[in-house]
Design a protein around this motif. Structure first.
Motif, PDB file in Angstrom:
ATOM      1  N   MET A   1       0.845  -1.197   0.000  1.00  0.00           N
ATOM      2  CA  MET A   1       0.000   0.000   0.000  1.00  0.00           C
ATOM      3  C   MET A   1       0.880   1.247   0.000  1.00  0.00           C
ATOM      4  O   MET A   1       1.824   1.344   0.791  1.00  0.00           O
ATOM      5  CB  MET A   1      -0.900   0.006   1.227  1.00  0.00           C
ATOM      6  CG  MET A   1      -2.068   0.963   1.123  1.00  0.00           C
ATOM      7  SD  MET A   1      -3.258   0.479  -0.142  1.00  0.00           S
ATOM      8  CE  MET A   1      -3.933  -1.007   0.609  1.00  0.00           C
ATOM      9  N   ALA A   2       0.589   2.161  -0.891  1.00  0.00           N
ATOM     10  CA  ALA A   2       1.379   3.384  -1.009  1.00  0.00           C
ATOM     11  C   ALA A   2       0.485   4.608  -0.866  1.00  0.00           C
ATOM     12  O   ALA A   2      -0.724   4.551  -1.099  1.00  0.00           O
ATOM     13  CB  ALA A   2       2.103   3.420  -2.349  1.00  0.00           C
ATOM     14  N   ALA A   3       1.117   5.708  -0.484  1.00  0.00           N
ATOM     15  CA  ALA A   3       0.431   7.002  -0.442  1.00  0.00           C
ATOM     16  C   ALA A   3       1.331   8.023  -1.118  1.00  0.00           C
ATOM     17  O   ALA A   3       2.546   8.017  -0.907  1.00  0.00           O
ATOM     18  CB  ALA A   3       0.143   7.416   0.997  1.00  0.00           C
ATOM     19  N   VAL A   4       0.751   8.862  -1.948  1.00  0.00           N
ATOM     20  CA  VAL A   4       1.509   9.915  -2.613  1.00  0.00           C
ATOM     21  C   VAL A   4       1.240  11.216  -1.880  1.00  0.00           C
ATOM     22  O   VAL A   4       0.105  11.716  -1.865  1.00  0.00           O
ATOM     23  CB  VAL A   4       1.128  10.023  -4.102  1.00  0.00           C
ATOM     24  CG1 VAL A   4       1.934  11.114  -4.775  1.00  0.00           C
ATOM     25  CG2 VAL A   4       1.355   8.690  -4.805  1.00  0.00           C
ATOM     26  N   LEU A   5       2.293  11.764  -1.247  1.00  0.00           N
ATOM     27  CA  LEU A   5       2.125  12.899  -0.345  1.00  0.00           C
ATOM     28  C   LEU A   5       2.897  14.116  -0.851  1.00  0.00           C
ATOM     29  O   LEU A   5       3.971  13.976  -1.450  1.00  0.00           O
ATOM     30  CB  LEU A   5       2.630  12.537   1.054  1.00  0.00           C
ATOM     31  CG  LEU A   5       1.985  11.298   1.698  1.00  0.00           C
ATOM     32  CD1 LEU A   5       2.661  10.985   3.025  1.00  0.00           C
ATOM     33  CD2 LEU A   5       0.496  11.519   1.898  1.00  0.00           C
ATOM     34  N   PRO A   6       2.382  15.317  -0.598  1.00  0.00           N
ATOM     35  CA  PRO A   6       3.095  16.531  -1.006  1.00  0.00           C
ATOM     36  C   PRO A   6       4.372  16.707  -0.201  1.00  0.00           C
ATOM     37  O   PRO A   6       4.399  16.443   1.008  1.00  0.00           O
ATOM     38  CB  PRO A   6       2.079  17.646  -0.695  1.00  0.00           C
ATOM     39  CG  PRO A   6       1.192  17.076   0.366  1.00  0.00           C
ATOM     40  CD  PRO A   6       1.095  15.615   0.075  1.00  0.00           C
ATOM     41  N   ASN A   7       5.441  17.125  -0.872  1.00  0.00           N
ATOM     42  CA  ASN A   7       6.701  17.357  -0.159  1.00  0.00           C
ATOM     43  C   ASN A   7       7.144  18.811  -0.289  1.00  0.00           C
ATOM     44  O   ASN A   7       6.485  19.622  -0.947  1.00  0.00           O
ATOM     45  CB  ASN A   7       7.783  16.389  -0.642  1.00  0.00           C
ATOM     46  CG  ASN A   7       8.140  16.570  -2.109  1.00  0.00           C
ATOM     47  OD1 ASN A   7       8.251  17.681  -2.619  1.00  0.00           O
ATOM     48  ND2 ASN A   7       8.323  15.451  -2.811  1.00  0.00           N
ATOM     49  N   MET A   8       8.272  19.134   0.321  1.00  0.00           N
ATOM     50  CA  MET A   8       8.734  20.526   0.389  1.00  0.00           C
ATOM     51  C   MET A   8       9.286  21.037  -0.933  1.00  0.00           C
ATOM     52  O   MET A   8       9.548  22.231  -1.073  1.00  0.00           O
ATOM     53  CB  MET A   8       9.784  20.655   1.496  1.00  0.00           C
ATOM     54  CG  MET A   8       9.222  20.464   2.888  1.00  0.00           C
ATOM     55  SD  MET A   8      10.496  20.502   4.176  1.00  0.00           S
ATOM     56  CE  MET A   8      11.115  22.179   3.992  1.00  0.00           C
TER      57      MET A   8
END
Length: 325
Positions: free
Chosen positions: A126-133
């Motif tokens: 299971m993966a999640a695509v998250l906003p980064n800096m």
């Protein structure tokens, strides 16, 4: 002009808010995406109460559900007619672009292995695509499907995450980091240390080294690899910190009567770190994409999960046309 039609399967059970929240999300999907038809799995009597365009909806009747307190493997044999099992069975037999469920994570994994295991026979994750800096995104894998992992499993996560970012974000050589308690190769538990060695040796992975928790979403890597326990903590702690920070900024603005100046910043932060707007986690390594929405998901998350599936089907970046940055 010919418009290609797509089919999405929705499991209506599993949400803390009840099947009604999922069905309201289904309404949003049908209203906004003319090229999507739905297969809705759940209580037929309840589904028929909604004013869907039933020329675009197929119903698979099921009144059974698997709770988070049920053992997924035992439930598979005791509750074979549960909605989550019927949804995955349909996904294995009917042409579709993906499945959406807010159900038991363990049950999703059992179903994926039973019905949707890919040709390489690699255990899905299971993966999640998250906003980064860096104003881009980091693929965090695993986020809760595999709590206890061996080093070879972490290597598989790295390959699946890299393929995902390469395919959808057109990153030729995604940078892969390994979550650890220090940047040095000697840091980490036994599994992490062994995985580090294997990642260094794997010429098909662009491994950049260990990544500490405070740099998880710094943008140093495109794929961050970890076991499901650690990944779930990163996911939920990131959300919790974002909520706490935004709340404190709002309190400060009101206390000092600076709403007019500060609220645009608050709106920007809320949009960027609204985890429900990102839709759901995605299962990698299955024959068709599976979107795992959280139990607290509302209609918007269901709709956004469908949007992600559409982008995948049309070979676009996950948030193409709806940039959250």
């Amino acid at each position: 002009m010919f418009m290609e039609k797509y089919k999405i399967i929705i499991d209506t059970f599993g949400s803390d808010k009840g099947p009604e929240a999922i069905l309201e999300g289904a309404k949003l999907i049908l209203n906004e995406f003319d090229n999507v038809d739905l297969i809705i799995v759940g209580d037929k009597d309840l589904i028929n109460k909604y004013d869907f365009d039933f020329s675009r909806v197929e119903i698979i009747d099921s009144k059974g559900t698997i709770t988070n307190y049920d053992n997924p493997i035992e439930a598979f044999y005791k509750e074979p007619d549960a909605s989550i099992f019927k949804a995955f069975e349909a996904a294995s037999k009917i042409k579709n672009i993906g499945l959406i469920s807010a159900g038991n994570s363990g049950a999703l994994m059992v179903c994926a292995i039973k019905y949707l295991l890919n040709d390489k026979r690699i255990r899905p994750c299971m993966a999640a695509v998250l906003p980064n800096m860096n104003k881009s995104f980091t693929c965090l894998v695993d986020t809760g499907a595999s709590i206890d992992c061996g080093p070879n499993q972490l290597i598989n996560f790295a390959h699946l995450g890299s393929d995902f970012m390469r395919y959808l974000y057109k990153i030729d050589s995604p940078k892969v980091g390994l979550l650890s308690n220090g940047a040095e190769p000697t840091k980490g538990n036994k599994v992490v240390k062994e995985a580090y060695k294997l990642l260094v040796e794997d010429k098909n992975i662009n491994f950049i080294g260990n990544i500490e928790g405070n740099k998880a979403l710094s943008g140093l890597c495109d794929v961050l690899v970890c076991d499901g326990f650690a990944g779930n903590q990163v996911l939920k702690n990131s959300e919790g910190m974002a909520v706490n920070l935004i709340t404190e900024i709002v309190k400060y603005a009101k206390k000092n009567k600076q709403e007019e100046v500060i609220m645009p910043l608050v709106q920007y932060l809320m949009q960027t770190y609204d985890f429900e707007s990102l839709g759901a986690g995605i299962m990698l390594g299955s024959k068709v994409p599976v979107m795992k929405c959280r139990g607290s998901s509302g209609p918007k998350a269901i709709r956004n999960a469908a949007h992600i599936l559409l982008n995948i089907a049309m070979n676009k970046s996950l948030y193409d046309g709806e940039d959250k940055r």
